[in-house]
Each structure stands twice: as C-alpha cells, then as structure tokens.
Design an enzyme around this catalytic site. Structure first.
Site, PDB file in Angstrom:
ATOM      1  N   ASP A 157       9.127 -11.028  -4.493  1.00 27.03           N
ATOM      2  CA  ASP A 157       8.583 -12.034  -4.345  1.00 27.03           C
ATOM      3  C   ASP A 157       7.815 -12.977  -5.395  1.00 27.03           C
ATOM      4  OD1 ASP A 157       8.414  -9.450  -2.462  1.00 27.03           O
ATOM      5  OD2 ASP A 157       7.724 -11.463  -1.002  1.00 27.03           O
TER       6      ASP A 157
ATOM      7  N   HIS B 209      13.589  -6.014   2.156  1.00 26.15           N
ATOM      8  CA  HIS B 209      12.505  -7.146   2.129  1.00 26.15           C
ATOM      9  C   HIS B 209      11.226  -6.692   2.765  1.00 26.15           C
ATOM     10  CE1 HIS B 209      10.488 -10.524   0.400  1.00 26.15           C
ATOM     11  NE2 HIS B 209      10.321 -11.170   1.677  1.00 26.15           N
TER      12      HIS B 209
ATOM     13  N   HIS C 270       2.077  -9.444   7.652  1.00 26.97           N
ATOM     14  CA  HIS C 270       3.289  -8.974   7.912  1.00 26.97           C
ATOM     15  C   HIS C 270       3.107  -7.688   8.635  1.00 26.97           C
ATOM     16  CE1 HIS C 270       4.631 -12.637   5.827  1.00 26.97           C
ATOM     17  NE2 HIS C 270       4.345 -12.081   4.712  1.00 26.97           N
TER      18      HIS C 270
ATOM     19  N   HIS D 149       7.768  -8.597   0.389  1.00 25.69           N
ATOM     20  CA  HIS D 149       7.123  -9.381   1.670  1.00 25.69           C
ATOM     21  C   HIS D 149       5.741  -9.108   1.360  1.00 25.69           C
ATOM     22  CE1 HIS D 149       7.844 -11.610   5.019  1.00 25.69           C
ATOM     23  NE2 HIS D 149       7.597 -10.457   5.899  1.00 25.69           N
TER      24      HIS D 149
ATOM     25  N   HIS E 153       2.028  -9.547   0.009  1.00 26.12           N
ATOM     26  CA  HIS E 153       1.908  -9.803  -1.716  1.00 26.12           C
ATOM     27  C   HIS E 153       0.933  -8.920  -2.130  1.00 26.12           C
ATOM     28  CE1 HIS E 153       3.930 -14.065  -0.329  1.00 26.12           C
ATOM     29  NE2 HIS E 153       4.663 -13.050  -0.528  1.00 26.12           N
TER      30      HIS E 153
HETATM   31 FE   LIG Z   1       8.726 -12.560   2.274  1.00 24.88          FE
END
Ligand SMILES: [Fe+2]
Ligand SMILES: *[C@@H]1O[C@H](CO)[C@@H](O)[C@H](O)[C@H]1NC(C)=O
Ligand SMILES: *[C@@H]1O[C@H](CO)[C@@H](O)[C@H](O)[C@H]1NC(C)=O
Ligand SMILES: *[C@@H]1O[C@H](CO)[C@@H](O)[C@H](O)[C@H]1NC(C)=O
Ligand SMILES: *[C@@H]1O[C@H](CO)[C@@H](O)[C@H](O)[C@H]1NC(C)=O
Ligand SMILES: *[C@@H]1O[C@H](CO)[C@@H](O)[C@H](O)[C@H]1NC(C)=O
Ligand SMILES: *[C@@H]1O[C@H](CO)[C@@H](O)[C@H](O)[C@H]1NC(C)=O
Length: 467
Positions: free
Chosen positions: A167, A318, A328, A355, A357
C-alpha cells in the site's frame, strides 16, 4: 526495619511483571507507540522524486520483476514518452564483457482522456544464478544503465532476504518508507509487494499521470531489484462512470508478471520459486470460489510445492484474513473460508497481506473447524497454520488505520498504527528472522521481530521465542 516494606514492594513488582507478561502472552500486544498525528499528503508533481530523466525520449519508470518460475529470468519494463524507440535491452554479466541483447515489445493504453507513453516489457532469459548483471535501455544519447543481481539457485538451505512493502502510494510518508527500506542495514534483495501501488485512482478520472509519477518515484529501487507484484483494490481502476469497464487495465499494461510460468491463466495469481522460498501470489479481487480458475489453479498448485527443494512457503494477497482493525474488517473472510483449510494442510509458513494501513502480526492460529452447525467459530492455536502479517503501512495518501477492535483478540500477537516496512531474512531451511521497521525510528530499529521456524522442517512453537 526499612527492608521489609521494600521487599514487599519488590515482590509486588515481580508479581505485577509476571501478570503483565501473562496478559501479553494471552491477549497479544497493542503497541503503546502513538504516532504523531499529521496529515498524509501526496508529493506534488514537481517533487524531486518525480523528475523525468534528461534527454529526448529517455527511458523512465524502469522496473524489474522475476521473469520465470525459478529466478533465471527477469522482466525489464520501462516507458518512453516521445516515440516508441527501442524495446531491446542490452545486458552483460559482471564476469564477462560480452554484451547480449534481448528483444521486447511495447504497448500503449488509453484511460478516459489519458494516453499512456510507450510501455516496454522485455524478458531476459537464461541468466546465471547469483550473478550481477548490468543492463542498458534506450538508444544513443539517452541510454540509461542499471544493474541487478540474480538470486542463488533454488535449493533448501539457500539464505535469501526479502523486503516487504504494501500500500505504498506516493505521499511524503511513502518516500520515507522507501528510504527506510533502502537504508535498512539488512539489505532486501527483492521485495514482496502486497498490492496497492500508485493510488492514482484517488485522483479525478483516476488521473493516470499518477501511475507515471509512481513509476518514476519507485525506480530508484525497483530498477535494481525485482519486486514481486500482488494486485490490490487500487489496481482495479474500474470506472464505468467515465467509460472504463476493463478491470486492472493500467496495472496489466504496466506491471507484467511471469504468470504463465506457473501455468496460471491470468496475471493476478501465480507462483515463483526464489532461492529457498516458494511464493504463491493470490488475488483478493478475482473470483476465488469453487470451480473458478483461481481455485482450480491453487488446488493444483499447492501439492506441487516440494519442501525439500523450497522449504519456505509464503503466500501474498492483498486483503488480510485476520485483521483486528476497524478498517476493511472481515473483507478477507470469504476467501479465508475457501482456502484456509489448504493453508493448514500444506503448512504455509507465513501469509503477507496489505490493505489495512497499519501493522499487525498474528499467532499461529486457524479457524477451520466451523461447519455452520457446530458453533466452533473461534480461532484456535494451530502449529500447522501460518502466521498472518498485515503490512499495508507503506504510507499512502489515505492515511493510517488507527481504530482497533477492543479488546485485542487473543490471536493478534502485535499491532501498531505506524507506517513502515519489514524484512523476511531466510537463514536456512529451519530458521528465518523477521523484523518490522517503523518509519519514525532510526533505520536499524526493529519495532517488532520474530524468529520463524519452518513449518515443514522445524514445526516448533515459536511464540515463546518471539518478542
Ligand atoms: Fe487496499
Ligand atoms: C482530462 O479531463 C479532465 C477533466 O475534464 C481535464 O481536467 C484534463 O485536463 C484532461 N486531460 C487531458 C490529458 O486531456
Ligand atoms: C524522498 O526521499 C529521498 C531520499 O531520502 C530524498 O532525497 C528526497 O528529497 C525525498 N523527496 C521528497 C519529495 O520528500
Ligand atoms: C505447467 O504445465 C506443463 C504442462 O502440463 C508442465 O510440463 C509444467 O511442469 C507445468 N509448470 C509448472 C510450473 O507447474
Ligand atoms: C523434491 O526436491 C528434492 C530436492 O530437489 C528432489 O530430490 C525430489 O526428487 C523432489 N521430489 C519430487 C516429488 O519432485
Ligand atoms: C472505531 O470503529 C468503531 C467500529 O466501526 C466505531 O463505532 C467507532 O466510532 C470508531 N471510533 C472512532 C474514534 O472513529
Ligand atoms: C539455521 O540458522 C539458525 C539461525 O541462524 C542457526 O541457529 C541454526 O544452527 C542453523 N541451522 C543449521 C542446520 O545450520
């Protein structure tokens, strides 16, 4: 008279310390390090890192990835802006002055009102292992010279050092991550990149100029060592509102991978061997249910991994399966349900994802007993299971994920909302040393680390050996 209270005090301190470490063992650790809050902003277009190399039609955005299944080939890619120019790479090994040529091809693509430069891809094959090569792209007065070192031959006790970045994006923090990776005294020889490259899609009309700037920004590392690519959601570039309905179009044109060498039918899932590692790249954004191409490929792929040849089985994807941040959350769940039993059966050593952060490392756990009716839906310790590491902390414009689920789940060993990168340093077929480095520390500081014991050759519980 004074000594009694102080003895009691000392005893209490010891009891408290024992209690404290017990809590850490059971519930994992949420780092107390709190990053200074500052906005993550992209580097402006006129930044030094985005500079166009001088000279008419000079090759730019030079990048490398492995070009075959075993590490004897390299794909060299670059862009020329003014005219196609030459797609040929001239190369020679350090030990021989004989110059060789490999011929590539170029393509262009359009995205809304953007037209790409001429994107060249050239595969150099039949390289010697463990050899430094120089290579030149471009012609006449705009030739540019770089070098790379091929990995040692595939084999069980071959040491090799992988960097891990995810990322990344192109913010000032991204530049810090890249600099910390470059300056780390333990030198990564190739990067396992867990997806989300340029974040061009955060710009109006997915301004693909930001794919070009990302290519120029990362060139200072990826022109000299291969990065192994994983597709993230920011590679999808699906924008029907502006007529762009072909998923992954910019990514597919710019970042080639050797997927055919592992008999994959699409560039989003594939495998490579490199030194003592077998690396399987999966796609969170391609169909993975039963009967799909990715499922069938993985089902046939896992039994091919020969741990006598490549002891270390590493998976990249990911979207993480285990993630205790409120970002997420559970997005990786459906893929976990499909593939986790295989990962346990085939004793995957470690799964790297991005994915989210932030940074997180799990214990060795699995959650495969549940069958809808039995209620067994809590992850349990499992010495055949991988460690799951989320390393989506490259520093992109979207900023840090710092909201965590509380309390920290027992499966989560360490988590921290900071930007950084990691190093997976394989020593031999039983031991690998892993360390995570946050950008706010000095280059050599390890904010989290762990000795990995190979699941096939040395399946001993490492959690007591980890910090
Ligand atoms: Fe992502
Ligand atoms: C593409 O369209 C946008 C929005 O209309 C505009 O700002 C931009 O300048 C255009 N770019 C090109 C290369 O035409
Ligand atoms: C990016 O990092 C490099 C290396 O540390 C530095 O030379 C450069 O000035 C930085 N650029 C920006 C825009 O931060
Ligand atoms: C790919 O398939 C071919 C033909 O079945 C086979 O010979 C080859 O070994 C396979 N390659 C890999 C890496 O599995
Ligand atoms: C696995 O690799 C070892 C070492 O390279 C080799 O001797 C053995 O034949 C391989 N096994 C299979 C089933 O290919
Ligand atoms: C953190 O996430 C939870 C769950 O999504 C949400 O309810 C809460 O408001 C968030 N906290 C902050 C400070 O954003
Ligand atoms: C493997 O590496 C570890 C860590 O460096 C070392 O302790 C161990 O002795 C090595 N094993 C062998 C067989 O050399």
């Amino acid at each position: 008279m004074n000594s009694l209270p102080s003895l009691v005090l000392a005893f209490l301190v010891i009891v408290l310390q024992v209690l404290d470490s017990a809590v850490i063992c059971n519930g994992g650790k949420t780092s107390t390090y709190v990053r200074k809050v500052e906005k993550t902003v992209d580097m402006p277009l006129d930044s030094d890192v985005f500079g166009v190399p001088p000279g008419y039609n000079a090759p730019q955005q030079v990048h490398l990835t492995q070009g075959d299944h075993v590490g004897k080939a390299v794909i060299v890619s670059w862009v020329t802006e003014d005219e196609p120019g030459s797609s040929t790479v001239v190369y020679w090994s350090e030990n021989s002055k004989e110059k060789k040529k490999a011929k590539g091809k170029f393509n262009i693509y359009r995205f809304f009102n953007y037209t790409s430069g001429f994107i060249h891809h050239c595969t150099i094959r039949n390289l010697e292992y463990n050899t430094k090569y120089y290579y030149v792209v471009g012609v006449d007065h705009t030739m540019r010279k770089f070098w790379f070192t091929t990995p040692p031959g595939v084999g069980p006790n071959v040491p090799y050092t992988f960097g891990l970045i995810g990322d990344l994006g192109q913010s000032f923090d991204s530049n810090r991550t890249l600099t910390h990776y470059e300056q780390n005294p333990v030198k990564g020889e190739a990067v396992l990149f867990v997806g989300d490259l340029s974040y061009a899609d955060n710009y109006p009309n997915h301004d693909n100029v930001r794919w070009d700037t990302w290519g120029r920004f990362t060139e200072r590392v990826v022109a000299y060592q291969p990065w192994i690519w994983t597709a993230g959601n920011h590679e999808i570039d699906f924008a029907p509102e502006i007529g762009e309905t072909e998923p992954f179009k910019p990514y597919m044109h710019r970042y080639h991978v050797p997927y055919q060498a592992s008999n994959s039918t699409a560039p989003f899932w594939y495998s490579i061997k490199r030194a003592s590692a077998y690396i399987i790249v999966l796609s969170s954004y391609s169909a993975y249910g039963k009967y799909t191409p990715q499922y069938k490929w993985l089902e046939e792929e896992l039994p091919k991994v020969n741990r006598s040849e490549t002891p270390w089985l590493i998976v990249l994807m990911h979207s993480p399966w285990y993630n205790s941040y409120n970002y997420h959350y559970m997005e990786g769940e459906t893929m976990r349900v499909m593939y986790e039993p295989w990962f346990v059966q085939y004793k995957v050593d470690v799964v790297f994802a991005g994915h989210v952060h932030a940074y997180e490392r799990t214990e060795r756990i699995s959650n495969i007993a549940y069958n809808i009716v039995n209620g067994l839906c809590t992850p349990v310790k499992d010495q055949s299971a991988p460690v799951y590491i989320t390393i989506g902390d490259g520093g992109n414009i979207e900023g840090l994920a710092n909201n965590m689920t509380e309390p920290q789940p027992a499966y989560s060993a360490y988590r921290e909302a900071s930007f950084g990168h990691a190093i997976f340093d394989i020593k031999n077929k039983t031991h690998a040393y892993y360390s995570w480095h946050r950008n706010h520390d000095g280059y050599a500081v390890e904010a989290d680390s762990m000795w990995f014991f190979n699941r096939y050759w040395h399946p001993v519980d490492e959690s007591s050996a980890s910090q």
